[in-house]
Design an enzyme around this catalytic site. Sequence first.
Site, PDB file in Angstrom:
ATOM      1  N   ASN A  37       4.149 -22.543  42.121  1.00  0.00           N
ATOM      2  CA  ASN A  37       2.920 -22.984  42.795  1.00  0.00           C
ATOM      3  C   ASN A  37       2.538 -22.049  43.950  1.00  0.00           C
ATOM      4  OD1 ASN A  37       0.785 -24.707  43.339  1.00  0.00           O
ATOM      5  ND2 ASN A  37       2.015 -26.197  44.480  1.00  0.00           N
ATOM      6  N   HIS A 122       4.567 -41.747  42.811  1.00  0.00           N
ATOM      7  CA  HIS A 122       4.166 -41.536  44.208  1.00  0.00           C
ATOM      8  C   HIS A 122       3.130 -42.575  44.609  1.00  0.00           C
ATOM      9  CE1 HIS A 122       4.900 -36.884  44.367  1.00  0.00           C
ATOM     10  NE2 HIS A 122       5.873 -37.512  43.757  1.00  0.00           N
ATOM     11  N   ARG A 147       8.052 -43.688  45.356  1.00  0.00           N
ATOM     12  CA  ARG A 147       8.118 -42.853  46.561  1.00  0.00           C
ATOM     13  C   ARG A 147       6.971 -43.267  47.463  1.00  0.00           C
ATOM     14  NH1 ARG A 147       7.120 -36.322  47.466  1.00  0.00           N
ATOM     15  NH2 ARG A 147       4.980 -36.930  47.794  1.00  0.00           N
ATOM     16  N   TYR A 159       1.729 -34.890  55.163  1.00  0.00           N
ATOM     17  CA  TYR A 159       2.215 -34.423  53.853  1.00  0.00           C
ATOM     18  C   TYR A 159       2.197 -35.560  52.821  1.00  0.00           C
ATOM     19  CZ  TYR A 159       5.224 -33.895  49.942  1.00  0.00           C
ATOM     20  OH  TYR A 159       5.668 -33.917  48.647  1.00  0.00           O
ATOM     21  N   ASP A 212       9.971 -38.733  51.040  1.00  0.00           N
ATOM     22  CA  ASP A 212      10.161 -37.283  51.148  1.00  0.00           C
ATOM     23  C   ASP A 212       9.788 -36.833  52.560  1.00  0.00           C
ATOM     24  OD1 ASP A 212      10.228 -34.550  50.826  1.00  0.00           O
ATOM     25  OD2 ASP A 212       9.003 -34.516  48.999  1.00  0.00           O
ATOM     26  N   HIS A 214       9.984 -33.713  53.521  1.00  0.00           N
ATOM     27  CA  HIS A 214       9.419 -32.373  53.341  1.00  0.00           C
ATOM     28  C   HIS A 214       9.869 -31.375  54.415  1.00  0.00           C
ATOM     29  CE1 HIS A 214       6.465 -30.036  50.867  1.00  0.00           C
ATOM     30  NE2 HIS A 214       6.960 -30.877  49.997  1.00  0.00           N
ATOM     31  N   GLU A 238      14.532 -37.738  50.928  1.00  0.00           N
ATOM     32  CA  GLU A 238      14.517 -36.395  50.343  1.00  0.00           C
ATOM     33  C   GLU A 238      14.134 -35.340  51.379  1.00  0.00           C
ATOM     34  OE1 GLU A 238      11.609 -36.133  47.204  1.00  0.00           O
ATOM     35  OE2 GLU A 238      11.471 -33.957  47.431  1.00  0.00           O
ATOM     36  N   GLU A 264      14.529 -29.208  45.533  1.00  0.00           N
ATOM     37  CA  GLU A 264      13.402 -28.775  44.697  1.00  0.00           C
ATOM     38  C   GLU A 264      13.064 -27.301  44.926  1.00  0.00           C
ATOM     39  OE1 GLU A 264      10.458 -31.625  46.030  1.00  0.00           O
ATOM     40  OE2 GLU A 264       9.444 -30.080  47.194  1.00  0.00           O
ATOM     41  N   ARG A 285      18.028 -31.930  43.217  1.00  0.00           N
ATOM     42  CA  ARG A 285      16.673 -31.927  42.644  1.00  0.00           C
ATOM     43  C   ARG A 285      16.277 -30.613  41.980  1.00  0.00           C
ATOM     44  NH1 ARG A 285      12.860 -35.048  43.283  1.00  0.00           N
ATOM     45  NH2 ARG A 285      11.263 -33.686  44.177  1.00  0.00           N
ATOM     46  N   HIS A 314      12.946 -32.606  40.320  1.00  0.00           N
ATOM     47  CA  HIS A 314      11.566 -32.398  40.778  1.00  0.00           C
ATOM     48  C   HIS A 314      10.615 -32.542  39.585  1.00  0.00           C
ATOM     49  CE1 HIS A 314       8.809 -29.148  42.824  1.00  0.00           C
ATOM     50  NE2 HIS A 314       8.366 -30.367  43.068  1.00  0.00           N
ATOM     51  N   GLU A 341      11.480 -37.519  38.794  1.00  0.00           N
ATOM     52  CA  GLU A 341      10.160 -37.666  39.435  1.00  0.00           C
ATOM     53  C   GLU A 341       9.063 -37.609  38.378  1.00  0.00           C
ATOM     54  OE1 GLU A 341       9.294 -34.588  42.277  1.00  0.00           O
ATOM     55  OE2 GLU A 341       7.578 -35.680  43.118  1.00  0.00           O
ATOM     56  N   TRP A 404       5.825 -26.901  55.942  1.00  0.00           N
ATOM     57  CA  TRP A 404       4.891 -27.815  55.279  1.00  0.00           C
ATOM     58  C   TRP A 404       5.669 -28.856  54.511  1.00  0.00           C
ATOM     59  CZ3 TRP A 404       3.764 -28.354  49.862  1.00  0.00           C
ATOM     60  CH2 TRP A 404       2.823 -29.377  49.629  1.00  0.00           C
TER      61      TRP A 404
HETATM   62  O1  KDG Z   1       4.673 -27.088  44.981  1.00  0.00           O
HETATM   63  C1  KDG Z   1       5.269 -27.924  45.924  1.00  0.00           C
HETATM   64  C2  KDG Z   1       5.316 -29.341  45.433  1.00  0.00           C
HETATM   65  O2  KDG Z   1       5.844 -29.432  44.154  1.00  0.00           O
HETATM   66  C3  KDG Z   1       6.099 -30.209  46.365  1.00  0.00           C
HETATM   67  O3  KDG Z   1       5.506 -30.234  47.622  1.00  0.00           O
HETATM   68  C4  KDG Z   1       6.185 -31.630  45.839  1.00  0.00           C
HETATM   69  O4  KDG Z   1       7.779 -32.206  47.518  1.00  0.00           O
HETATM   70  C5  KDG Z   1       7.287 -32.409  46.425  1.00  0.00           C
HETATM   71  C6  KDG Z   1       7.828 -33.474  45.603  1.00  0.00           C
HETATM   72  O5  KDG Z   1       8.833 -34.057  46.029  1.00  0.00           O
HETATM   73  O6  KDG Z   1       7.287 -33.727  44.540  1.00  0.00           O
HETATM   74 MG    MG Z   2       9.766 -33.064  47.595  1.00  0.00          MG
END
Ligand code: KDG
Ligand code: MG
Length: 404
Positions: A37, A122, A147, A159, A212, A214, A238, A264, A285, A314, A341, A404
């Site tokens: 991505n 999600h 989630r 996020y 998450d 992040h 996570e 991930e 993950r 992931h 997920e 991020w």
């Molecule tokens: O490309 C990044 C996303 O796949 C990520 O931010 C998604 O954190 C994520 C998740 O747990 O699905």
């Molecule tokens: Mg994640």
Amino acid sequence: MKITDAKVFVCSPGRNFVTLKVYTDEGVYGLGDATLNGREKAVVSYLEDYILPCIIGRNPYDTEDIWQYLYRGAYWRRGPVTMSAIAAIDMALWDIRAKCAGQPLYNLLGGRTRDRVLVYCHANGTDLPHTLEEVGRYRELGYRAIRVQSGIPGIDHTYGVAPAGTKYEPAIRAGLPDESACWSTEKYLAFMPRLFQAVRDRFGEDLLLLHDGHHRLTPIEAARLGKELEPFHLFWLEDLVQAELQENFRLIRRHTTTPLAVGEVFNTIYDCQQLISEQLIDYIRMTIVHGGGITPVLKTAHFAEMYMVKTGFHGATDLSPVTMGAALHFDTAVHNFGIQEHMPHEPLVDEVFPHAYHYADGYMYPGDAVGFGVDFDEKLAAKYPYQRAYLPVNRKTDGTMWNW
Ligand code: KDG
Ligand code: MG
């Protein structure tokens, strides 16, 4: 059997995907996902300019030697671009092997160890009432594991939460409004216990709840969060901290019994060897596309099994249906599967990648088609060319660049 050709396709049916097709002299082809991505074209170049020429003429059954050749033979190892490219080739070769055997992939990975694959979805809302509404909506759709991400009072663009009226998607199309996040650890930590208290009050203890972070906390902040959320019995927390330093998790683990998931963004076993062998995490993950393919991720899963660490792959929308198909076969076969997920793709993506897997009542089913049971409609894909898109960035409220 010989590999005769390999082609890379980049398409954007709503978001960008990089797909590899490997052809053989027996007319059987295999598919691989090479999507990274926000850095898609780097993987395309790695494949086309450097490694596809090396596999033409090779026997597609030689997955171990081809993987070792691409990993060791490059001298420059690891990293997401390299490992996504190697993963695409490895996946395509396993797809070919299973198709030639006339079997679904899971039968080559150990057969069925379960009938269905538990998935989590999600639920995200702009504020607490909206988040509760979303959790209720997903529960109605049959999900048992959810989630939960919510807008945080006093923070714009959190996020995992889409601006009102839109759907959350982890990429920003060039030219569209900037949805970059902003961050305050204090506000986040103050809000999280309220959020999960409200979810448990409304929905009771039955739902499996995930969250998450992040990568945004320091280890001691993560320890506090894990501890304060203990009364709400989360399935996992996570990515609470950035994980370049695996020792981070020792400190978190000392303070909380809330289960931890990470990986991930990992690409090899060396990113998580200490996390697994010291039992500092509960779920790994790292999935097939970014972890170098089926060959190495199977080894990682078996290694994790020894330490009672489960998989929790992931599965966001930036991983194509090719990865989802392969992952569901993997999830069906490995004993230490934990959860998968599931962030459903848009219908157009499913049309470009017709597949045998499906969702029903909180679980996914890989289907019994040969290989991964995923195909690629090249003609349809060609109507949706690549569009420049990036991941958002994140700054603290004083402007400091943050994770991020
Ligand atoms: O490309 C990044 C996303 O796949 C990520 O931010 C998604 O954190 C994520 C998740 O747990 O699905
Ligand atoms: Mg994640």
